[in-house]
Structures are given as C-alpha cells and as structure tokens.
Design an enzyme around this catalytic site. Structure first.
Site, short mmCIF file in Angstrom:
data_model
loop_
_atom_site.label_atom_id
_atom_site.label_comp_id
_atom_site.label_asym_id
_atom_site.label_seq_id
_atom_site.Cartn_x
_atom_site.Cartn_y
_atom_site.Cartn_z
N THR A 226 4.80 4.60 -4.48
CA THR A 226 4.70 3.95 -5.78
C THR A 226 3.50 4.47 -6.57
O THR A 226 3.58 4.64 -7.78
CB THR A 226 4.64 2.42 -5.63
N GLN B 270 0.82 -1.21 0.00
CA GLN B 270 0.00 0.00 0.00
C GLN B 270 0.86 1.27 0.00
O GLN B 270 0.52 2.28 0.61
CB GLN B 270 -0.95 -0.01 1.19
N SER B 271 1.96 1.23 -0.72
CA SER B 271 2.87 2.37 -0.79
C SER B 271 2.23 3.58 -1.46
O SER B 271 1.68 3.47 -2.57
CB SER B 271 4.13 1.97 -1.56
N ASN B 272 2.30 4.73 -0.81
CA ASN B 272 1.91 5.99 -1.44
C ASN B 272 2.95 6.44 -2.45
O ASN B 272 2.62 7.03 -3.47
CB ASN B 272 1.75 7.08 -0.37
#
EC number: 3.5.99.7
Length: 338
Positions: free
Chosen positions: A81, A77-79
């Site tokens: 990326t 759930q990387s912001n």
C-alpha cells in the site's frame, strides 16, 4: 518467451544491483557464496520495493482505462500500500488504501509509524479495517472501489501484492531476465535464488522467468504467510497463468514451485527468535537491514539452510531483497536492546 509485448511504465531506476555478501558468507563457513539483489533500492518512490517492479506492468492498464484512483489493500504495515500510494502521487492520481488488521501484534504506535505513516504523508485515503489476515480477494477492498465509483471517480483495483491481477507476475519474469543479463557480466550463474513468499506473484514470476533456462526448481520460496498450502496453490496458479501470458512454451507444474515452510511462524507478521537473530546477524555482518514480516524470515531461511548444508559446497545463492525495511519502526519494541 515474450515479455516485451506488454507495455511497461518505468517506475524504477533500472536493473537493481547484485551485492556480494562476503562477510556473511565467511561467517557461515565460506562454503557457500551469498549475494543479494537489492530490490529494496530499486526506486526513488518512497523506498520502492518489489511491488514497484510489479506496478510497472499494471499502471499502463490504469492509464489506458482513464482511471483516476488507485485502490489497494494490505495489512496495517503493508509495503504494497505504501508503494501504491507513492506511485499514485507520482502520477497525479488519487489513492484509497484499505489497511486490515492482519497481524496479532499490539503496540501503541503500530498503526501510526512505518509504512502506514508514509502512505498518509503521500496523501492516500487510508482506511483501517478490523478484518484479519487472508491472501485472497477481500470485501473491504471491493467496498472501497464501490465508494470511489459512488463519488464519481474511476477506480483501478490493485489486489494485495498485485498478485490476483492477471499481470501481477510479469515484473518478476523481468527480474529473471535481468538476472540472466547480470550473470553474463559476472561470468557465472546462480545455483539458487531465495525469495520470500506470501501472496505469491513474486515467486510465481521468478519461477516462470527462470523456467526459461531450466532453473524453476532452483527458486526457493521461503513462506512467510504461515498458510503454506494456500500460498503454494496461489503461487502455482499465478505461475501457470503467467507462463501462458508470456508464451513460456511449457506447463508449470507443482514440482516447479518450491516453498520451504519452516520459517513462517509463529504466524504472519510475527517473527520467531530465529528470524530476529537473522535480522541482527545480517545487519551486523553486512550493514543490510531486513524486516520481521518478510525479508527477515527469508534471511532466516537462507542462513539456516546454509548451516544445515542444504546448499552444496561451492553453490552461489542469490537472495532477493524485496524491501520491507520501512516496517521496522513498527516493531521497535522487539529491538529495544538491539
């Protein structure tokens, strides 16, 4: 200090607004004035956020080198990326994203909603990897770049949080300069700035930027990595390198990096009950959403520090809202009852 000598590719709307949090301040006793600087509203590129501000200083290098593929890494759930995928689409570039299993959270839709869903919609080549959480350089990311080269492409490496890139701290040196200009319009200076810290370059840039007017130690990092020693060391290293780059004129020391370690648990990506309560309180007092991974933890820290009297009466505190709300959908079970 000279930030202007570095090329910047505009990806944001301009200076982000500063919003008074009047109801939250009153709810907490009214002795401390809380404000939020809305980095979550900084761009039209897939909800923006703090990494978009950082990428403005990395993208000129990618374009100058003739790169055709942005390669980045983060958790599922990387912001980061998601923002890299949006910038790549905006510039007509390809994008490869390595999404590692950084969070010990089991939900059937965790790898299908929120940030990772948006990255797929934006056209990124999303690659899931089983590796666990770490804030350093990752073999999976290096392999992704090798794959791009093998296919005839020219990758541009963007490390987690932009933090290991030598220019990764510049965006938030600019943040500090922007705040100073807004303070001149407001007619007062903020006594403290509260910011979430994990990979380090956001706080590092702020430390350098606010060191220019003697406020480095007034930047209060709230650790969300649950690996505070590693995070503190990385913030310090990035801040020292960034200070040299921009010509700050003084050395950044360990005492300049303030990192509160009480709110990062139980571990990276998992919220405590206090964090969940802070998310609900902020939402219900101000209509402002935060997330369980990053901003909910820094909001928890700020609220608790007000309650404990750690900010002197009369203080004006600026909360840096870095984004992160797109991850909320991945944690819907935690909010099934509100």
């Amino acid at each position: 200090m000279n930030l202007q000598r570095f090329p910047r590719h505009p990806l944001t709307f301009g200076p982000t607004p500063i919003q008074p949090l009047k109801r939250l301040s009153a709810h907490l006793g009214g002795q401390v004035e809380l404000y939020a600087k809305r980095e979550d509203c900084n761009s039209g590129l897939a909800f923006g956020g703090n990494k978009t501000r950082k990428l403005e200083y990395l993208i000129p290098e990618a374009l100058a080198q003739g790169c055709d593929t942005l390669v980045s890494i983060g958790g599922i759930q990387s912001n980061q990326t998601r923002q890299v995928a949006a910038v790549a689409a905006h510039l007509g570039m390809k994008c490869v994203l390595v999404q590692e299993n950084w969070v010990n959270y089991s939900d059937a839709v965790y790898d299908r909603v929120g940030n990772i869903e948006m990255s797929r919609i934006l056209g990124a080549d999303v690659r899931l990897d089983a590796a666990g959480f770490d804030i350093g350089i990752r073999p999976s990311w290096e392999q992704a770049m090798a794959d791009v080269r093998a296919a005839g492409g020219k990758p541009f490496p963007i490390p987690a949080g932009c933090s290991e890139h030598r220019l990764g701290g510049l965006g938030f040196v600019g943040f500090a300069e922007e705040v100073r200009a807004q303070e001149a319009e407001l007619g007062f200076k903020f006594d403290y700035i509260v910011v979430c810290s994990v990979t380090g370059s956001t706080q590092a840039g702020m430390v350098v930027g606010f060191a220019a007017d003697g406020r480095a130690e007034r930047v209060i990092g709230i650790d969300a990595s649950a690996k505070p020693e590693q995070t503190h060391a990385q913030i310090l290293r990035i801040a020292q390198n960034t200070a040299e780059l921009v010509g700050l004129g003084r050395e950044i020391t360990a005492q300049d990096v303030v990192l509160d370690t009480r709110y990062g648990g139980p571990e990276y990506g998992l919220p405590s009950e206090g964090t969940l309560e802070a998310i609900r309180l902020c939402a219900r007092q101000e209509g402002m959403l935060t997330d369980p991974v990053y901003e909910g933890k820094s909001m928890h820290g700020m609220i608790d520090k007000v309650k404990r009297g750690e900010f002197p009466a009369g203080s004006r505190v600026l909360y840096a809202h870095l984004g992160g709300v797109p991850a909320l959908n991945a944690y819907s079970f935690l909010f099934r009852n509100g």
